[in-house]
Design an enzyme around this catalytic site. Structure first.
Site, mmCIF file in Angstrom:
data_model
loop_
_atom_site.group_PDB
_atom_site.id
_atom_site.type_symbol
_atom_site.label_atom_id
_atom_site.label_comp_id
_atom_site.label_asym_id
_atom_site.label_seq_id
_atom_site.Cartn_x
_atom_site.Cartn_y
_atom_site.Cartn_z
ATOM 1 C CE1 TYR A 189 -21.825 4.488 -13.168
ATOM 2 C CE2 TYR A 189 -21.926 6.638 -14.364
ATOM 3 C CZ TYR A 189 -21.455 5.184 -13.584
ATOM 4 O OH TYR A 189 -19.813 5.383 -13.878
ATOM 5 N NE ARG A 212 -15.110 -11.875 -23.201
ATOM 6 C CZ ARG A 212 -14.086 -12.807 -23.464
ATOM 7 N NH1 ARG A 212 -13.268 -13.954 -23.085
ATOM 8 N NH2 ARG A 212 -14.120 -14.370 -24.528
ATOM 9 C CE LYS A 229 -12.821 -19.334 -19.291
ATOM 10 N NZ LYS A 229 -12.646 -18.154 -18.003
HETATM 11 N N1 DSN Z 1 -7.690 -17.085 -19.941
HETATM 12 C C1 DSN Z 1 -9.036 -17.725 -19.851
HETATM 13 C C2 DSN Z 1 -8.565 -19.021 -20.368
HETATM 14 O O1 DSN Z 1 -7.999 -18.964 -21.756
HETATM 15 O O2 DSN Z 1 -8.656 -20.509 -19.871
HETATM 16 C C3 DSN Z 1 -8.682 -17.956 -18.175
HETATM 17 O O3 DSN Z 1 -9.589 -16.982 -17.814
#
Ligand code: DSN
Length: 418
Positions: free
Chosen positions: A51, A232, A226
């Site tokens: 924590y 994530r 991404k």
């Molecule tokens: N859900 C995501 C996407 O696929 O673009 C964006 O957060």
């Protein structure tokens, strides 16, 4: 994962199956990617036990001496790769990062101008059932009907009309370069804050394959999983004058204890993003998207806006007499993973759609290049026809299998005993 295998064989098997699925499939979901093993290791570390409410040097719990170093390392690295004045690495996700930005400077009911979801915006940019659509007066801008690209003069006209307190730029399904300087000029003309959600293009921005919004916007958020290829999660970048507001809104405003194992994994991803390899991969991601778009166009597919400048493209399936939903189901059968997606001015509903969204980050992370993009386009051409036969699906599945075997994913994990 031998302990997991012994103590929870059911879950072990499910994770193993997902590993095999990720390895065997062609992953073309534009928002997905494969985190390097070092990122997975940091995520799976003992830091999950700790924590650490508060910020480095100002915690509510004892025993945070190493945790403070981890968070400071993540902040320093992020500042370096983004050139930002202030960074908060604690948001659990892109959505909470966005929520913190809104809550830090807006009052409920304030007007926010954001990209219409139907033209590529995100849920947190004003969807009626999302907190953003419920707390604020959302006015939307779209893309030009003819070019299917942002029309900055039209956006300025709307801004002058609705006088928003904040303008949101950034998208989930917009394939073209976004001109953040123009957004800044519009925001200045109407006295609005500029908030850029660069989740999709974050890796491209770090590498210089897409212009950065950082000098232009008061607030920038991104997810870290991404194009960035981290865990994530989410982060917030802001100008120094808003640092206190942002930090207080994240904690104690909307979150409690930060996920320190995830923050550690973000620090790893930021370090990897400084490498030449990362930079080269981001440029290759764009080259691959261009190659995929060109190849698909040569088979007669209509690419929304006529192409792409980024990691993603939208394919209009109307001339193939298929919906996005049909297409995604057929492609799944041949182990090609995509998502159905609205195209601008779509006549079908969001759960059916006229298009699919394709992205190249994940296949590029596996090492695929233009040659493989041509094969993928050929596979899509075979599958995306009305009445495709089972034999054709099987033949494409074999082609997918041959390609994915050439570019193994997490080979060291796959080698482990089942
Ligand atoms: N859900 C995501 C996407 O696929 O673009 C964006 O957060």
């Amino acid at each position: 994962m031998q302990n997991l295998k012994k103590q929870d064989p059911i879950l072990f098997k499910l994770i193993r199956k997902e590993l095999e699925r990720e390895n065997a499939n062609l992953e073309l979901i534009a928002s997905e990617n494969f985190a390097p093993s070092s990122v997975l290791e940091a995520q799976g570390s003992c830091l999950t036990n700790k924590y650490a409410e508060g910020y480095p040097g100002r915690r509510w719990y004892g025993g945070c001496e190493y945790i403070d170093e981890v968070e400071n390392l993540a902040i320093q690295r992020a500042k370096k790769i983004f050139g930002a004045e202030h960074i908060n690495v604690q948001p659990h996700s892109g959505s909470t990062a966005n929520m913190a930005v809104y809550l830090s400077v807006l009052e409920f009911g304030d007007t926010v101008l954001a990209l219409d979801l139907a033209c590529g915006g995100h849920l947190t940019h004003g969807h009626v059932h999302n907190f953003s659509g419920r707390f604020y007066n959302i006015v939307t801008y779209g893309v030009d009907r003819r070019t299917e690209m942002l029309d900055y003069d039209a956006i300025e006209e709307i801004a002058k009309c609705c006088r928003p307190k904040m303008i949101v730029a950034g998208a989930c399904a917009y394939p073209r370069i976004i001109d953040f300087k123009k957004f800044r000029q519009i925001a200045d003309k109407v006295g609005a804050y500029l908030f850029v959600d660069m989740a999709h293009i974050c890796g491209l921005v770090i590498a210089g394959a897409h212009p950065t919004p950082v000098p232009y916007a008061e607030f920038v958020t991104t997810t870290t999983h991404k194009t960035l290829r981290g865990p994530r999660s989410g982060i917030i970048l802001c100008k120094k004058e808003f640092s206190d507001k942002i930090d207080k809104t994240v904690f104690p405003g909307i979150q409690g204890g930060p996920l320190m194992h995830i923050i550690a994994a973000k620090a790893v991803a930021f370090k990897l993003a400084m490498s030449q390899k990362f930079k080269a991969d981001q440029f290759q991601t764009v080259k691959n998207a261009l190659a995929l778009a060109a190849s698909l166009a040569s088979y007669g597919f209509r690419i929304v806006s006529g192409g792409t400048d980024t990691h993603l493209l939208l394919v209009d399936l109307t001339n193939r007499r298929l919906t996005g939903r049909d297409a995604s189901e057929i492609l799944d059968k041949a182990k090609i993973t995509v998502n159905k997606n609205l195209i601008p001015f779509d006549r079908l509903s969001p759960s059916v759609t006229s298009g699919i969204r394709l992205g190249t980050p994940a296949v590029t992370s596996r090492g695929m290049k233009e040659r493989e993009m041509k094969k993928i386009a050929q596979a899509l051409d075979i599958l995306l026809r009305l009445g495709v036969s089972n034999n054709e699906i099987i033949s494409v599945r074999d082609l997918v299998s041959a390609v994915t075997k050439q570019f193994p994913l997490y080979p060291e994990l796959l080698k482990c005993k089942k």
